[in-house]
Design a protein around this motif. Sequence first.
Motif, short mmCIF file in Angstrom:
data_model
loop_
_atom_site.label_atom_id
_atom_site.label_comp_id
_atom_site.label_asym_id
_atom_site.label_seq_id
_atom_site.Cartn_x
_atom_site.Cartn_y
_atom_site.Cartn_z
N MET A 16 0.86 -1.17 0.00
CA MET A 16 0.00 0.00 0.00
C MET A 16 0.90 1.23 0.00
N ARG A 17 0.68 2.06 -1.00
CA ARG A 17 1.46 3.30 -1.13
C ARG A 17 0.49 4.47 -1.04
N ILE A 18 0.73 5.35 -0.08
CA ILE A 18 -0.11 6.52 0.13
C ILE A 18 0.75 7.77 -0.07
N ALA A 19 0.28 8.65 -0.93
CA ALA A 19 0.97 9.92 -1.16
C ALA A 19 0.24 11.03 -0.43
N VAL A 20 1.01 11.92 0.18
CA VAL A 20 0.49 13.11 0.84
C VAL A 20 1.10 14.30 0.12
N VAL A 21 0.25 15.12 -0.47
CA VAL A 21 0.71 16.26 -1.27
C VAL A 21 0.22 17.55 -0.62
N THR A 22 1.17 18.34 -0.16
CA THR A 22 0.85 19.67 0.37
C THR A 22 0.95 20.67 -0.76
N GLU A 39 3.42 2.61 2.88
CA GLU A 39 4.54 3.52 2.67
C GLU A 39 3.96 4.90 2.38
N ILE A 40 4.56 5.92 2.96
CA ILE A 40 4.14 7.31 2.71
C ILE A 40 5.12 7.94 1.72
N VAL A 41 4.57 8.58 0.70
CA VAL A 41 5.34 9.38 -0.26
C VAL A 41 4.89 10.81 -0.04
N HIS A 83 2.70 4.87 -8.85
CA HIS A 83 1.65 3.90 -8.54
C HIS A 83 1.12 4.01 -7.11
N ALA A 84 0.81 5.23 -6.70
CA ALA A 84 0.18 5.43 -5.40
C ALA A 84 -1.23 4.84 -5.44
N ASP A 85 -1.61 4.20 -4.36
CA ASP A 85 -2.97 3.67 -4.24
C ASP A 85 -3.94 4.77 -3.81
N LEU A 86 -3.47 5.63 -2.95
CA LEU A 86 -4.27 6.71 -2.39
C LEU A 86 -3.42 7.96 -2.36
N ILE A 87 -3.99 9.08 -2.79
CA ILE A 87 -3.33 10.38 -2.69
C ILE A 87 -4.25 11.29 -1.90
N LEU A 88 -3.69 11.88 -0.84
CA LEU A 88 -4.42 12.87 -0.06
C LEU A 88 -3.72 14.20 -0.25
N THR A 89 -4.44 15.17 -0.80
CA THR A 89 -3.87 16.50 -0.98
C THR A 89 -4.38 17.40 0.14
N ARG A 149 -5.94 3.06 -10.91
CA ARG A 149 -6.10 2.38 -9.62
C ARG A 149 -5.71 3.28 -8.45
N THR A 150 -5.89 4.59 -8.61
CA THR A 150 -5.56 5.55 -7.56
C THR A 150 -6.79 6.36 -7.19
N LEU A 151 -7.04 6.48 -5.90
CA LEU A 151 -8.06 7.36 -5.36
C LEU A 151 -7.37 8.64 -4.88
N ILE A 152 -7.90 9.79 -5.28
CA ILE A 152 -7.34 11.08 -4.88
C ILE A 152 -8.43 11.85 -4.14
#
Length: 177
Positions: free
Chosen positions: A1-7, A38-40, A63-69, A123-126
């Motif tokens: 599981m790869r989760i990206a956090v974008v500020t 994993e957090i990106v 290939h992030a699974d979830l991106i939270l901006t 395959r990514t939820l944003i």
Amino acid sequence: MRIAVVTISDRASRGQYEDLSGPSIEAWLRETVVTPFEIVRRIVPDGIAPVRDALVALCDEEHADLILTTGGTGPAPRDETPEAMRAVVTRELPGFGEQLRRASLDQTPTAILSRQMAGTRGRTLIINLPGKPSSIRFSLDAVFAAVPYCLDLIGAGWMDTDPARVKAFRPAPSSSG
């Protein structure tokens, strides 16, 4: 599981302002998600092009699974996160934005100014979250029960949550036969 956090912040991307929202999201995730992940992290300036480019790279290359901006969803001229999102997602999920605004109205009457939204790309939820660190926890609590099932439906990685924090909702299997 790869989760990206974008500020998304001009000042934070230039180092003039400490990013507090990204770390708030990461802390909430570490308290709530029980599946290894994993957090990106990314910090990008406001504007359609930088946000769009970061989201596309995180979806298509990393290939992030979830991106939270976090940030850029208000009515100010530089708040262009929703416009960047519309250039990236293939499907909008308006219920996320509706629920984020509904829940936020209990906290502040200015929630009606928010333009938060969510959508999928492959395959990514944003999901767009507010830029204020004090609103992060409240916002994630309001919508996260639906996130694991949404990830299932789009073929992303498996995620589960600590039910004492947020109980992930998955419909019971049908017993037709």
